[in-house]
Each structure stands twice: as structure tokens, then as C-alpha cells.
Design an enzyme around this catalytic site. Structure first.
Site, PDB file in Angstrom:
ATOM      1  N   ASP A 184      48.983  17.857  60.181  1.00 26.11           N
ATOM      2  CA  ASP A 184      49.620  19.156  59.918  1.00 26.11           C
ATOM      3  C   ASP A 184      49.149  19.731  58.593  1.00 26.11           C
ATOM      4  O   ASP A 184      48.680  19.000  57.715  1.00 26.11           O
ATOM      5  CB  ASP A 184      51.144  18.997  59.856  1.00 26.11           C
ATOM      6  CG  ASP A 184      51.725  18.540  61.179  1.00 26.11           C
ATOM      7  OD1 ASP A 184      51.084  18.759  62.214  1.00 26.11           O
ATOM      8  OD2 ASP A 184      52.828  17.951  61.150  1.00 26.11           O
TER       9      ASP A 184
HETATM   10  N1  URA Z   1      52.992  13.337  62.606  1.00 28.09           N
HETATM   11  C1  URA Z   1      53.390  14.540  62.135  1.00 28.09           C
HETATM   12  O1  URA Z   1      54.520  14.948  62.345  1.00 28.09           O
HETATM   13  N2  URA Z   1      52.501  15.281  61.447  1.00 28.09           N
HETATM   14  C2  URA Z   1      51.243  14.859  61.147  1.00 28.09           C
HETATM   15  O2  URA Z   1      50.477  15.574  60.482  1.00 28.09           O
HETATM   16  C3  URA Z   1      50.849  13.605  61.631  1.00 28.09           C
HETATM   17  C4  URA Z   1      51.740  12.862  62.356  1.00 28.09           C
END
Ligand code: URA
Length: 243
Positions: free
Chosen positions: A110
Site C-alpha cells: 500500500d
Molecule cells: N497488507 C496490507 O494491508 N497492506 C500492505 O501493504 C501489505 C499487506
């Protein structure tokens, strides 16, 4: 291989651009300027120096990036700068192999997640690393909004149901390292999985960092920096994806 073709294969531009770089004296090999774009060189252990930058010849490129916060893993980001802007142009321009042009991220993090991201132009490697069949473990360090209770840890280990799938997902390992700090190992990569799992146990992710994929960690690589994966790094990942 001819020097012009070597530079082309490494992403330095079209064959014409590569020939131009050589003819204009921008390319050195072993400290010597080479101006004949048709000269042949053995590829094993070859380093080319292009406009002052040393570049090891790599048939396939494998790199590790320490993703900083506030970056998107997309080539066409909507809000934040793309992680691809952190890489030198040749890595993005490497000629297309199978479906892949330039290096591509192996899975995504993310925008606000930091940590270890692998990128490669080896389509088979991407496929194997991403396949649920191989269960490659990924370690996340999670800062939470609310205190982590023993019940939360137990539930994360036994399984929680996320809204898009009735089958429960569980952490392969989960350890509270502080009141608001958790280490979580997942072997799947569902969308926003850590955030959704923490929400499912009544908590909330305030900070998320991926510290490890398989046995590979970031070492002292600073946020925003990248490095080539060495043979020994790939050897650490191979057991996770061998058939
Ligand atoms: N899980 C999440 O919620 N976000 C990420 O970036 C990676 C794993």
C-alpha cells in the site's frame, strides 16, 4: 555479444541510441573507452560503464527496493509518486521478455506501507513468488492503534474471516513485541490483508512495514534505496519457490 546489443539488452535505449552512446565515447569497459558499437564482449562477469555509471551485465534483473511511505506500486500512480521513479531508467526500459517490459514489482504494498519489495523482469519468478501454491512467508511489523491482547494474537493465528471470502485466513506466525507492536507472518497476499485482519480482531493498523520475504531481509538499505539481488540473496528465496 555486440556492445550495442549488450547495452540494448540492459535497457540503455533503442539500438540506435546505444550505438550513439558508444560512438560518442560514453561507454567504457575495464576502464577503457570503447567506440566500436559492433565490438564483441563475453557476458560472464561483464561490467559496462555508461556515462560514469557502472552497470553489471544481468541476463535477468532482480532488485530489492526499500519502499518508502507515500509511494504507489503502480506504473501509473493516481495520487503518490510511483516506486518506479526510484529506479534508474535502464531498469524500467529493459526490453520486453514474455509479457514483462522492464522490471515489475513482485506483488504490491500500500501507499503508506514501507519495506521490502522485490522487482524483476523474470516473469516466471514473479509468477512463482506470487502463487498461493508456494506459500512464500512475508514478515510484517505492525504498529497498532489499540493495545494488542493475547486473544487478538490467538485469533490471528487460528483464523479470521475477511469480507470477500468465507474461508478464514490465518497468520503463519504472530507475536506481540510491545503493547502496540506486532510481528505477523503471512503466506498469502490478499488485498490489504494485514489491515483487514487487524480490523477483523477489533484493532487498527497505524504503521506497516514489511521486513522480510522468505529468508531475505532489508539489511541496512535505507528507505528509497535499491540494490541488485546477489546470487546468495536468490539462494535464500529459491527454497521458498522450488517445486
Ligand atoms: N497488507 C496490507 O494491508 N497492506 C500492505 O501493504 C501489505 C499487506
Amino acid at each position: 555479444m555486440r556492445l550495442e546489443d549488450i547495452l540494448f539488452s540492459q535497457g540503455f535505449g533503442t539500438r540506435r541510441v546505444c550505438a550513439g552512446l558508444v560512438q560518442q565515447g560514453h561507454v567504457q569497459i575495464q576502464g577503457q573507452s570503447v567506440t566500436d558499437a559492433g565490438e564483441f564482449f563475453a557476458l560472464q562477469g561483464l561490467h559496462v560503464n555508461v556515462q560514469g555509471t557502472d552497470w553489471p551485465y544481468q541476463d535477468k534483473a532482480y532488485v530489492l527496493l526499500h519502499k518508502p511511505t507515500g509511494t504507489e506500486c503502480s506504473q501509473k500512480p493516481t495520487t503518490w509518486p510511483s516506486i518506479y521513479t526510484l529506479l534508474p531508467a535502464p531498469l524500467r526500459q529493459r526490453p520486453q521478455k514474455a509479457a514483462v517490459q522492464g522490471v515489475q514489482a513482485v506483488g504490491r504494498l500500500d501507499q503508506d506501507t514501507t519495506g521490502l519489495l522485490l522487482l524483476t523482469d523474470d516473469g516466471q519468478f514473479i509468477h512463482k513468488m506470487s502463487s498461493p501454491k508456494h506459500h512464500v512467508p512475508k514478515v510484517y511489523e505492525v504498529t497498532t492503534k489499540h493495545p494488542i491482547t493475547p486473544e487478538m494474537v490467538t485469533t490471528l493465528l487460528t483464523g479470521v474471516v475477511l469480507d470477500d471470502d468465507p474461508r478464514p485466513v490465518k497468520a503463519a506466525a504472530c507475536e506481540a513485541l510491545g503493547e502496540l507492536f506486532l510481528k505477523l507472518t503471512l503466506t498469502e497476499g490478499k488485498y490489504h490483508q494485514v489491515k483487514r485482519m487487524l480490523a477483523a480482531v477489533g484493532n487498527r493498523v497505524e504503521g506497516l512495514h514489511r521486513s522480510q520475504i522468505g529468508a531475505l531481509g532489508l539489511g541496512d538499505l535505507a528507505p528509497g534505496q535499491w540494490r541488485w539481488l546477489r546470487e546468495e540473496d536468490l539462494a535464500l528465496l529459491k527454497p521458498a519457490i522450488s517445486p
